[in-house]
Design a protein around this motif. Sequence first.
Motif, PDB file in Angstrom:
ATOM      1  N   VAL A  10       7.766  21.167 -42.309  1.00  0.00           N
ATOM      2  CA  VAL A  10       7.051  21.160 -43.589  1.00  0.00           C
ATOM      3  C   VAL A  10       5.884  20.186 -43.566  1.00  0.00           C
ATOM      4  O   VAL A  10       4.758  20.511 -43.954  1.00  0.00           O
ATOM      5  CB  VAL A  10       8.014  20.816 -44.742  1.00  0.00           C
ATOM      6  N   TYR A  11       6.121  18.969 -43.057  1.00  0.00           N
ATOM      7  CA  TYR A  11       5.110  17.929 -43.157  1.00  0.00           C
ATOM      8  C   TYR A  11       4.109  17.957 -42.003  1.00  0.00           C
ATOM      9  O   TYR A  11       3.060  17.326 -42.082  1.00  0.00           O
ATOM     10  CB  TYR A  11       5.766  16.562 -43.305  1.00  0.00           C
ATOM     11  N   THR A  12       4.414  18.683 -40.935  1.00  0.00           N
ATOM     12  CA  THR A  12       3.385  18.938 -39.921  1.00  0.00           C
ATOM     13  C   THR A  12       2.341  19.891 -40.486  1.00  0.00           C
ATOM     14  O   THR A  12       1.137  19.734 -40.274  1.00  0.00           O
ATOM     15  CB  THR A  12       4.013  19.514 -38.642  1.00  0.00           C
ATOM     16  N   GLU A  13       2.800  20.894 -41.246  1.00  0.00           N
ATOM     17  CA  GLU A  13       1.891  21.872 -41.830  1.00  0.00           C
ATOM     18  C   GLU A  13       1.169  21.340 -43.068  1.00  0.00           C
ATOM     19  O   GLU A  13       0.012  21.658 -43.311  1.00  0.00           O
ATOM     20  CB  GLU A  13       2.667  23.146 -42.201  1.00  0.00           C
ATOM     21  N   LYS A  14       1.855  20.535 -43.877  1.00  0.00           N
ATOM     22  CA  LYS A  14       1.264  20.027 -45.120  1.00  0.00           C
ATOM     23  C   LYS A  14       1.681  18.564 -45.315  1.00  0.00           C
ATOM     24  O   LYS A  14       2.550  18.248 -46.117  1.00  0.00           O
ATOM     25  CB  LYS A  14       1.700  20.879 -46.311  1.00  0.00           C
ATOM     26  N   PRO A  15       1.035  17.639 -44.592  1.00  0.00           N
ATOM     27  CA  PRO A  15       1.458  16.236 -44.628  1.00  0.00           C
ATOM     28  C   PRO A  15       1.291  15.565 -45.984  1.00  0.00           C
ATOM     29  O   PRO A  15       1.972  14.591 -46.283  1.00  0.00           O
ATOM     30  CB  PRO A  15       0.578  15.565 -43.570  1.00  0.00           C
ATOM     31  N   ALA A  30       0.817  19.517 -53.345  1.00  0.00           N
ATOM     32  CA  ALA A  30       1.794  20.574 -53.616  1.00  0.00           C
ATOM     33  C   ALA A  30       1.213  21.576 -54.604  1.00  0.00           C
ATOM     34  O   ALA A  30       0.524  21.212 -55.558  1.00  0.00           O
ATOM     35  CB  ALA A  30       3.067  19.969 -54.191  1.00  0.00           C
ATOM     36  N   THR A  31       1.484  22.852 -54.365  1.00  0.00           N
ATOM     37  CA  THR A  31       1.149  23.893 -55.330  1.00  0.00           C
ATOM     38  C   THR A  31       2.289  23.999 -56.339  1.00  0.00           C
ATOM     39  O   THR A  31       3.344  23.382 -56.166  1.00  0.00           O
ATOM     40  CB  THR A  31       0.955  25.238 -54.636  1.00  0.00           C
ATOM     41  N   VAL A  32       2.089  24.761 -57.379  1.00  0.00           N
ATOM     42  CA  VAL A  32       3.128  24.937 -58.397  1.00  0.00           C
ATOM     43  C   VAL A  32       4.429  25.422 -57.762  1.00  0.00           C
ATOM     44  O   VAL A  32       5.527  24.962 -58.102  1.00  0.00           O
ATOM     45  CB  VAL A  32       2.660  25.914 -59.493  1.00  0.00           C
ATOM     46  N   SER A  33       4.312  26.329 -56.790  1.00  0.00           N
ATOM     47  CA  SER A  33       5.513  26.890 -56.161  1.00  0.00           C
ATOM     48  C   SER A  33       6.230  25.868 -55.270  1.00  0.00           C
ATOM     49  O   SER A  33       7.401  26.047 -54.926  1.00  0.00           O
ATOM     50  CB  SER A  33       5.161  28.130 -55.333  1.00  0.00           C
ATOM     51  N   ASP A  34       5.535  24.798 -54.880  1.00  0.00           N
ATOM     52  CA  ASP A  34       6.161  23.773 -54.036  1.00  0.00           C
ATOM     53  C   ASP A  34       7.092  22.859 -54.830  1.00  0.00           C
ATOM     54  O   ASP A  34       7.956  22.193 -54.257  1.00  0.00           O
ATOM     55  CB  ASP A  34       5.095  22.896 -53.367  1.00  0.00           C
ATOM     56  N   TRP A  35       6.902  22.781 -56.156  1.00  0.00           N
ATOM     57  CA  TRP A  35       7.681  21.850 -56.964  1.00  0.00           C
ATOM     58  C   TRP A  35       9.053  22.445 -57.286  1.00  0.00           C
ATOM     59  O   TRP A  35       9.355  22.815 -58.396  1.00  0.00           O
ATOM     60  CB  TRP A  35       6.953  21.519 -58.263  1.00  0.00           C
ATOM     61  N   HIS A  53      14.797  -1.512 -37.965  1.00  0.00           N
ATOM     62  CA  HIS A  53      15.937  -0.760 -38.511  1.00  0.00           C
ATOM     63  C   HIS A  53      15.735   0.760 -38.443  1.00  0.00           C
ATOM     64  O   HIS A  53      16.353   1.499 -39.194  1.00  0.00           O
ATOM     65  CB  HIS A  53      16.215  -1.162 -39.959  1.00  0.00           C
ATOM     66  N   GLY A  54      14.873   1.250 -37.568  1.00  0.00           N
ATOM     67  CA  GLY A  54      14.638   2.686 -37.486  1.00  0.00           C
ATOM     68  C   GLY A  54      13.892   3.244 -38.679  1.00  0.00           C
ATOM     69  O   GLY A  54      13.946   4.440 -38.960  1.00  0.00           O
ATOM     70  N   PHE A  55      13.149   2.394 -39.383  1.00  0.00           N
ATOM     71  CA  PHE A  55      12.425   2.800 -40.590  1.00  0.00           C
ATOM     72  C   PHE A  55      11.395   3.878 -40.279  1.00  0.00           C
ATOM     73  O   PHE A  55      10.668   3.806 -39.301  1.00  0.00           O
ATOM     74  CB  PHE A  55      11.726   1.576 -41.200  1.00  0.00           C
ATOM     75  N   GLU A  56      11.340   4.894 -41.127  1.00  0.00           N
ATOM     76  CA  GLU A  56      10.278   5.895 -41.109  1.00  0.00           C
ATOM     77  C   GLU A  56       9.708   5.977 -42.504  1.00  0.00           C
ATOM     78  O   GLU A  56      10.440   6.169 -43.468  1.00  0.00           O
ATOM     79  CB  GLU A  56      10.799   7.270 -40.702  1.00  0.00           C
ATOM     80  N   ASN A  57       8.400   5.854 -42.644  1.00  0.00           N
ATOM     81  CA  ASN A  57       7.805   5.913 -43.973  1.00  0.00           C
ATOM     82  C   ASN A  57       7.597   7.363 -44.374  1.00  0.00           C
ATOM     83  O   ASN A  57       8.284   8.261 -43.911  1.00  0.00           O
ATOM     84  CB  ASN A  57       6.502   5.119 -43.999  1.00  0.00           C
ATOM     85  N   HIS A  58       6.629   7.601 -45.228  1.00  0.00           N
ATOM     86  CA  HIS A  58       6.300   8.938 -45.732  1.00  0.00           C
ATOM     87  C   HIS A  58       6.253   9.922 -44.562  1.00  0.00           C
ATOM     88  O   HIS A  58       5.627   9.646 -43.527  1.00  0.00           O
ATOM     89  CB  HIS A  58       4.929   8.861 -46.419  1.00  0.00           C
ATOM     90  N   PRO A  59       6.934  11.075 -44.672  1.00  0.00           N
ATOM     91  CA  PRO A  59       6.965  12.004 -43.527  1.00  0.00           C
ATOM     92  C   PRO A  59       5.604  12.516 -43.109  1.00  0.00           C
ATOM     93  O   PRO A  59       5.409  12.917 -41.959  1.00  0.00           O
ATOM     94  CB  PRO A  59       7.874  13.143 -44.031  1.00  0.00           C
ATOM     95  N   GLY A  60       4.622  12.488 -44.026  1.00  0.00           N
ATOM     96  CA  GLY A  60       3.261  12.855 -43.627  1.00  0.00           C
ATOM     97  C   GLY A  60       2.682  11.875 -42.634  1.00  0.00           C
ATOM     98  O   GLY A  60       1.921  12.253 -41.731  1.00  0.00           O
ATOM     99  N   ILE A  61       3.038  10.589 -42.790  1.00  0.00           N
ATOM    100  CA  ILE A  61       2.590   9.572 -41.846  1.00  0.00           C
ATOM    101  C   ILE A  61       3.239   9.800 -40.477  1.00  0.00           C
ATOM    102  O   ILE A  61       2.605   9.659 -39.431  1.00  0.00           O
ATOM    103  CB  ILE A  61       2.931   8.156 -42.379  1.00  0.00           C
ATOM    104  N   VAL A  62       4.503  10.199 -40.500  1.00  0.00           N
ATOM    105  CA  VAL A  62       5.244  10.395 -39.248  1.00  0.00           C
ATOM    106  C   VAL A  62       4.793  11.673 -38.527  1.00  0.00           C
ATOM    107  O   VAL A  62       4.577  11.665 -37.314  1.00  0.00           O
ATOM    108  CB  VAL A  62       6.755  10.480 -39.523  1.00  0.00           C
ATOM    109  N   TYR A  63       4.625  12.767 -39.268  1.00  0.00           N
ATOM    110  CA  TYR A  63       4.385  14.066 -38.635  1.00  0.00           C
ATOM    111  C   TYR A  63       2.967  14.605 -38.821  1.00  0.00           C
ATOM    112  O   TYR A  63       2.596  15.580 -38.168  1.00  0.00           O
ATOM    113  CB  TYR A  63       5.361  15.102 -39.199  1.00  0.00           C
ATOM    114  N   GLY A  64       2.161  13.987 -39.686  1.00  0.00           N
ATOM    115  CA  GLY A  64       0.864  14.582 -40.011  1.00  0.00           C
ATOM    116  C   GLY A  64      -0.331  13.932 -39.378  1.00  0.00           C
ATOM    117  O   GLY A  64      -1.469  14.334 -39.620  1.00  0.00           O
ATOM    118  N   ASN A  65      -0.141  12.891 -38.561  1.00  0.00           N
ATOM    119  CA  ASN A  65      -1.289  12.211 -37.938  1.00  0.00           C
ATOM    120  C   ASN A  65      -1.561  12.742 -36.529  1.00  0.00           C
ATOM    121  O   ASN A  65      -0.705  13.292 -35.900  1.00  0.00           O
ATOM    122  CB  ASN A  65      -1.041  10.702 -37.880  1.00  0.00           C
TER     123      ASN A  65
END
Length: 306
Positions: A88-93, A120-125, A294-306
């Motif tokens: 999801v977040y690779t396509e729309k971070p 997010a579009t209306v359908s994403d919510w 501690h294995g922290f991962e922030n916002h998934p867009g940061i992890v997968y969208g850069n």
Amino acid sequence: MDPEEILAQIRETERTMVREMVNQVKNPILGIQQPSVAMYGRTDILEGYWRLLSDCQYDIEEGLRLLKAACDWHLVVRPRMKELIPKVYTEKPGLFSLRQIGFDGDGRPVLYHCFAQDQATVSDWTVDAILTHVVQIIENAGRCSRHKEGEERGMTMKLIIDCSGFTSAPFKSYDHINKLHQTLMLLYPNVLDCVAIVNYSHEARVIWSGISDVMDDSLQAKIKFTPLKELDEHIAPVSHDLLSWLTVEIEENRNGDLSPRQLAFWKAPTGSGHDPRGANKFVADFITKKASPHGFENHPGIVYGN
């Protein structure tokens, strides 16, 4: 009977039963050592049970029923959510902008969400999409929740909701809100220390007045429509670094006509200047490091969208 007396009585009699249920969500599924990290932050293994008990007026059987439901959710539903996040977040971070942006003066995680930054579009919510994102953010915030002295603590956090670019899409029905509320209260009871709503419009206040009925009194008491000049008081104690970041971020997002840098809030800015990913120290300690604590991962867009 005083709640503390009740807790003193049940700490030994219920300890084994609670531990057995919570231990179900250990490593093989969630990939972490302490089940309480996934469910309630870096706390004592029984912390979640005590919080659930306070929510059900110290009814022991009801507390155990709720804890089992929470364990079952983490065993069955959470793994499916985790599988969806990379795709999801690779396509729309920039799907949802809710993210951790730092800590308050006592080491509590501080989260920030701005409607104008959501892509997010209306359908994403949908309930599932919102839950997937919120759970990811809360669990990772729990991994780095800390005292200013560096000690582990029971997890609570602060949330700032920026209504710039406000849309009513997340509030499409009372059933929608009620399901979100009930699920989050089950999984993370009493996790919010306070909620500050800024840059709010009349429409936002009207919608809030309608949905507040589905929320419990304790949560309602923590939410405040906050003028910017009072923000530091409502989220106190707050560091200068974080308050400076919030002042710039909120101002940058205020008119809803965002710059490319603010729209791509998950990316590092080019050159010097404001970083929409979070306060300077937080970005240095938890985002730019190759191995975050501690294995922290922030916002998934940061992890997968850069």
